[in-house]
Structure formats: structure tokens, C-alpha cells
Write a protein that holds these residues in place. Structure first.
Motif, PDB file in Angstrom:
ATOM      1  N   LEU A 137      71.048  85.973  21.868  1.00 32.34           N
ATOM      2  CA  LEU A 137      69.815  86.124  21.079  1.00 32.34           C
ATOM      3  C   LEU A 137      68.636  85.427  21.783  1.00 32.34           C
ATOM      4  CD1 LEU A 137      68.697  87.320  18.513  1.00 32.34           C
ATOM      5  CD2 LEU A 137      69.394  85.283  17.272  1.00 32.34           C
ATOM      6  N   SER A 138      68.943  84.423  22.600  1.00 30.17           N
ATOM      7  CA  SER A 138      67.882  83.710  23.328  1.00 30.17           C
ATOM      8  C   SER A 138      67.633  84.284  24.718  1.00 30.17           C
ATOM      9  CB  SER A 138      68.256  82.233  23.475  1.00 30.17           C
ATOM     10  OG  SER A 138      68.364  81.621  22.221  1.00 30.17           O
ATOM     11  N   ALA A 139      68.322  85.372  25.058  1.00 30.46           N
ATOM     12  CA  ALA A 139      68.143  85.951  26.395  1.00 30.46           C
ATOM     13  C   ALA A 139      66.913  86.864  26.424  1.00 30.46           C
ATOM     14  CB  ALA A 139      69.386  86.755  26.769  1.00 30.46           C
ATOM     15  N   ASP A 140      66.494  87.215  27.637  1.00 31.76           N
ATOM     16  CA  ASP A 140      65.431  88.207  27.814  1.00 31.76           C
ATOM     17  C   ASP A 140      66.104  89.589  27.769  1.00 31.76           C
ATOM     18  OD1 ASP A 140      63.674  90.077  28.807  1.00 31.76           O
ATOM     19  OD2 ASP A 140      62.903  88.786  30.421  1.00 31.76           O
ATOM     20  N   PHE A 141      65.883  90.304  26.660  1.00 34.78           N
ATOM     21  CA  PHE A 141      66.596  91.573  26.456  1.00 34.78           C
ATOM     22  C   PHE A 141      66.151  92.678  27.406  1.00 34.78           C
ATOM     23  CE2 PHE A 141      69.566  91.721  22.796  1.00 34.78           C
ATOM     24  CZ  PHE A 141      69.555  90.369  22.481  1.00 34.78           C
ATOM     25  N   SER A 142      65.034  92.484  28.093  1.00 30.15           N
ATOM     26  CA  SER A 142      64.628  93.506  29.057  1.00 30.15           C
ATOM     27  C   SER A 142      65.455  93.389  30.336  1.00 30.15           C
ATOM     28  CB  SER A 142      63.136  93.375  29.381  1.00 30.15           C
ATOM     29  OG  SER A 142      62.899  92.208  30.146  1.00 30.15           O
ATOM     30  N   ARG A 143      66.159  92.249  30.474  1.00 28.55           N
ATOM     31  CA  ARG A 143      67.009  92.032  31.661  1.00 28.55           C
ATOM     32  C   ARG A 143      68.383  91.561  31.212  1.00 28.55           C
ATOM     33  NH1 ARG A 143      66.147  87.906  34.395  1.00 28.55           N
ATOM     34  NH2 ARG A 143      64.883  86.745  32.922  1.00 28.55           N
ATOM     35  N   LEU A 144      68.902  92.219  30.178  1.00 27.51           N
ATOM     36  CA  LEU A 144      70.095  91.698  29.522  1.00 27.51           C
ATOM     37  C   LEU A 144      71.297  91.554  30.455  1.00 27.51           C
ATOM     38  CD1 LEU A 144      71.076  90.602  26.887  1.00 27.51           C
ATOM     39  CD2 LEU A 144      71.543  92.924  26.089  1.00 27.51           C
ATOM     40  N   ALA A 145      71.563  92.556  31.280  1.00 31.84           N
ATOM     41  CA  ALA A 145      72.744  92.491  32.158  1.00 31.84           C
ATOM     42  C   ALA A 145      72.641  91.289  33.099  1.00 31.84           C
ATOM     43  CB  ALA A 145      72.874  93.787  32.951  1.00 31.84           C
TER      44      ALA A 145
END
Ligand code: DX5
Ligand code: ZN
Length: 216
Positions: free
Chosen positions: A10-18
């Protein structure tokens, strides 16, 4: 018990999830904590099974899927098919009888079942469910958002739970190196952390600081 660290995406950058997932995987994460929110049980909306399905393709980490949704039974098959390894339902959203049904279904699929409880839900509410679950996820913030402050009154709750339950005890919300030692001392062995890990300059040492916070 081995201490496991579960970064919460949830705290990650979802545009660069992988990329973000690979970062925590190579930094030594034990599990990947995935927060599913429906805007009903909690005041936030995140992701559904389609994203879990694609996460499954980019990591070998066990997927620890935390369902914060009003009707978990309705979507259980979708999260099984998406490739979850652990699925947590909240006791505020499911009866003990439903949890018994989930357990049967998940064991057939080789998936671990957890029950979670909010900070203001007493342990008495999950007592009947304990015999059906592999682990308990103790919320140390009110679910909905990353980056909230740890609620210290969950420490005695974890201690009491440890005296009645032999399985894994996971803690989720506001976990950092500052509280990890007390959590482990109280009996927790899985620590989920979002902002502390993804916000760290050095993710590897953030994970290690949580894992090695055990008090003498
Ligand atoms: C809260 C979520 C947590 C959250 C943790 O509703 O279930 O998993 O992402 O984030 P931090 O560690 O920042 O509190
Ligand atoms: Zn969570």
C-alpha cells in the motif's frame, strides 16, 4: 519462532509496482502483504484480484492478502484463483461459521487462513474462530491507510493472544524498528510494515532492523 517481515505494498509507488516488489524481495522480505479495500468496510479503495493475479507473475514471495472488504465470502474464489498464499478476513465482516467454511475451502487449495481484528475489537470475538485459522492478524491501527501511528494498547492484547494461540501472530499498522522489539517480545512473529519499509532509504536495513529488533 522465526520472525517474518511482510512489506505492505500500500506504501509502494503503484506506477512501478513490479519494480517496487522486486526491491523488497531482493532486500530479504519474507512475505508480500497486499491490502484489499472496498470503500465499505474501510474508508479507502485499493485493488482487486486482477492486480493480485499480475503480482503473482512478478514475484516468488508468498502473497499475504489482507481482505478489508464487507463481504469476503463473495470474493474468496477470485482471490484463490489470483494466486494468494495466505488470505486474511476480518472478524468484523465474517461469522465464526463462515470462517469454518473458508478454512475448508482454503485448505483444499493449499492456502493459509488468517483472521484479523480491529484495535477496538476484543479477543473474545475471535475466540471461536481460533481453531479454524492458521494465523491471526492483529491490527495496530484502524484499517484504511498506510502511515498511521501505532496504537500501543495492542501490546497486552498480543500477549494475551499468545497465551491462547500457538499459530502465527501477525501485526499490521504503524510497525517500525521502534515498536518491533516490543511486538516480538509480546509474541508476534510476522510483522507487516508499509511506510517504514517503502519510505526507507535503505530497504534492506529497514527490513533487517525489524527482523532483528528482538529484545534480549
Ligand atoms: C492498513 C493496512 C496496512 C498498512 C500498513 O489498513 O492494512 O497493511 O498498509 O502500513 P503502515 O505500516 O504504514 O501503517
Ligand atoms: Zn494490511
Amino acid at each position: 519462532m522465526k520472525i517474518k517481515v511482510a512489506p505492505s505494498i500500500l506504501s509502494a509507488d503503484f506506477s512501478r509496482l513490479a519494480e517496487e516488489i522486486k526491491k523488497v524481495e531482493s532486500a530479504g522480505a519474507d512475505l508480500l502483504h497486499i491490502d484489499i479495500m472496498d470503500g465499505h468496510f474501510v474508508p479507502n479503495i485499493t485493488i482487486g484480484p486482477v492486480v493480485v493475479k499480475y503480482i503473482r507473475k512478478v514475484t516468488a514471495l508468498p502473497l499475504d492478502v489482507h481482505l478489508m472488504i464487507a463481504d469476503p465470502g463473495k470474493y474468496m474464489d477470485d482471490f484463490i484463483r489470483a494466486g494468494s498464499d495466505m488470505i486474511t478476513v476480518h472478524i468484523e465482516t465474517a461469522s465464526t461459521a463462515e470462517i469454518a467454511v473458508f478454512k475448508k475451502k482454503l485448505s483444499k487449495a493449499g492456502i493459509k487462513l488468517g483472521v484479523s481484528l480491529n484495535p477496538d475489537t476484543p479477543l473474545s470475538k475471535i475466540k471461536g474462530a481460533l481453531k479454524f485459522v492458521d494465523f491471526v492478524l492483529v491490527m495496530s491501527v484502524f484499517p484504511g491507510f498506510s502511515g498511521q501511528k501505532f496504537i500501543p494498547s495492542v501490546l497486552p492484547k498480543i500477549k494475551k493472544l499468545r497465551s491462547m494461540f500457538n499459530g502465527d501472530i501477525s501485526v499490521d499498522g504503524g510497525v517500525s524498528d521502534k515498536v518491533a522489539g516490543a511486538l516480538i517480545a509480546a509474541g508476534a512473529n510476522i510483522l507487516a510494515a508499509g511506510s517504514y519499509i517503502f519510505g526507507a532509504k535503505n530497504v534492506k536495513s529497514a527490513i533487517e532492523r525489524i527482523r532483528n529488533a528482538r529484545r534480549e
